[in-house]
Write a protein that holds these residues in place. Structure first.
Motif, PDB file in Angstrom:
ATOM      1  N   LEU A 116      75.503  37.021  30.509  1.00  0.00           N
ATOM      2  CA  LEU A 116      74.896  35.766  30.064  1.00  0.00           C
ATOM      3  C   LEU A 116      73.410  35.675  30.387  1.00  0.00           C
ATOM      4  CD1 LEU A 116      77.659  33.183  31.023  1.00  0.00           C
ATOM      5  CD2 LEU A 116      77.190  34.220  28.806  1.00  0.00           C
ATOM      6  N   GLU A 117      72.908  36.581  31.204  1.00  0.00           N
ATOM      7  CA  GLU A 117      71.490  36.607  31.588  1.00  0.00           C
ATOM      8  C   GLU A 117      71.028  35.258  32.125  1.00  0.00           C
ATOM      9  OE1 GLU A 117      69.234  38.034  28.254  1.00  0.00           O
ATOM     10  OE2 GLU A 117      70.271  39.942  28.224  1.00  0.00           O
ATOM     11  N   LEU A 118      71.808  34.682  33.025  1.00  0.00           N
ATOM     12  CA  LEU A 118      71.470  33.375  33.585  1.00  0.00           C
ATOM     13  C   LEU A 118      70.260  33.433  34.505  1.00  0.00           C
ATOM     14  CD1 LEU A 118      75.041  32.037  34.357  1.00  0.00           C
ATOM     15  CD2 LEU A 118      73.604  31.516  32.389  1.00  0.00           C
ATOM     16  N   ASP A 119      69.914  34.617  34.976  1.00  0.00           N
ATOM     17  CA  ASP A 119      68.796  34.742  35.909  1.00  0.00           C
ATOM     18  C   ASP A 119      67.514  35.254  35.243  1.00  0.00           C
ATOM     19  OD1 ASP A 119      69.768  37.253  35.381  1.00  0.00           O
ATOM     20  OD2 ASP A 119      69.852  37.898  37.466  1.00  0.00           O
ATOM     21  N   LYS A 120      67.460  35.266  33.918  1.00  0.00           N
ATOM     22  CA  LYS A 120      66.306  35.847  33.226  1.00  0.00           C
ATOM     23  C   LYS A 120      65.013  35.056  33.432  1.00  0.00           C
ATOM     24  CE  LYS A 120      67.192  33.586  28.805  1.00  0.00           C
ATOM     25  NZ  LYS A 120      67.479  33.765  27.406  1.00  0.00           N
TER      26      LYS A 120
ATOM     27  N   GLY B  99      64.546  27.779  28.398  1.00  0.00           N
ATOM     28  CA  GLY B  99      65.875  27.385  28.850  1.00  0.00           C
ATOM     29  C   GLY B  99      66.914  28.293  28.218  1.00  0.00           C
ATOM     30  N   PHE B 100      67.990  27.709  27.762  1.00  0.00           N
ATOM     31  CA  PHE B 100      69.106  28.469  27.204  1.00  0.00           C
ATOM     32  C   PHE B 100      69.427  27.941  25.819  1.00  0.00           C
ATOM     33  CE2 PHE B 100      69.333  28.563  31.751  1.00  0.00           C
ATOM     34  CZ  PHE B 100      69.531  29.910  32.017  1.00  0.00           C
TER      35      PHE B 100
ATOM     36  N   ASP C 195      69.179  23.820  31.568  1.00  0.00           N
ATOM     37  CA  ASP C 195      69.640  24.476  32.791  1.00  0.00           C
ATOM     38  C   ASP C 195      70.893  25.299  32.526  1.00  0.00           C
ATOM     39  OD1 ASP C 195      72.128  22.717  33.764  1.00  0.00           O
ATOM     40  OD2 ASP C 195      70.589  21.377  32.950  1.00  0.00           O
ATOM     41  N   SER C 196      71.138  26.248  33.417  1.00  0.00           N
ATOM     42  CA  SER C 196      72.247  27.179  33.234  1.00  0.00           C
ATOM     43  C   SER C 196      73.610  26.501  33.368  1.00  0.00           C
ATOM     44  CB  SER C 196      72.149  28.331  34.228  1.00  0.00           C
ATOM     45  OG  SER C 196      72.212  27.856  35.550  1.00  0.00           O
TER      46      SER C 196
ATOM     47  N   TYR D 250      74.499  25.020  30.069  1.00  0.00           N
ATOM     48  CA  TYR D 250      74.756  26.110  29.127  1.00  0.00           C
ATOM     49  C   TYR D 250      76.145  26.714  29.351  1.00  0.00           C
ATOM     50  CZ  TYR D 250      74.245  30.651  26.819  1.00  0.00           C
ATOM     51  OH  TYR D 250      74.426  31.762  26.040  1.00  0.00           O
ATOM     52  N   VAL D 251      76.490  26.995  30.593  1.00  0.00           N
ATOM     53  CA  VAL D 251      77.797  27.577  30.905  1.00  0.00           C
ATOM     54  C   VAL D 251      78.913  26.593  30.566  1.00  0.00           C
ATOM     55  CG1 VAL D 251      79.280  28.430  32.761  1.00  0.00           C
ATOM     56  CG2 VAL D 251      76.910  29.189  32.619  1.00  0.00           C
TER      57      VAL D 251
END
Length: 111
Positions: free
Chosen positions: A36-40, A59-60, A71-72, A75-76
């Motif tokens: 998911l590349e949440l830390d990109k 953002g996402f 925010d992640s 998104y999740v």
């Protein structure tokens, strides 16, 4: 919130659809295979305005639903939600597995 997710909302049957017949089951949920590349964007500051298209706002961004998130966590929550998975053709049902399959999977994860 999506209207399908609101408690107490029932969509009327489509023309030619029997309201007493249960909906056909879609494919069961599967484990996600892509990262998911949440830390990109960790440690980065981004400024964006409403004039920029959603997919470039930072953002996402969910291409399937054309929605942007700041925010992640949001998104999740979205990608695990009913409306998003319905667009992908998944029901919210999961495969029932027996004890042997659970033990096998746990042994794989120990290594």
């Amino acid at each position: 919130a999506d209207i399908d997710e609101e408690p107490g909302y029932f969509a009327p049957p489509l023309p030619g659809q029997d309201p007493n017949k249960p909906e056909e089951t879609d494919k069961m949920l599967e484990a996600r295979k892509q990262d998911l590349e949440l830390d990109k964007n960790v440690g980065q500051t981004q400024i964006y305005s409403a004039a920029v298209p959603k997919e470039r706002q930072g953002g996402f961004y969910c291409e399937i639903c054309d929605v942007a998130f700041n925010d992640s966590i949001s998104y999740v929550d979205h990608i695990n939600g009913k409306a998003h998975n319905k667009k992908l053709g998944f029901s919210m049902k999961v495969e029932k597995v027996g004890l042997q399959k659970v033990r096998y999977k746990l042994n794989l994860l120990k290594r």
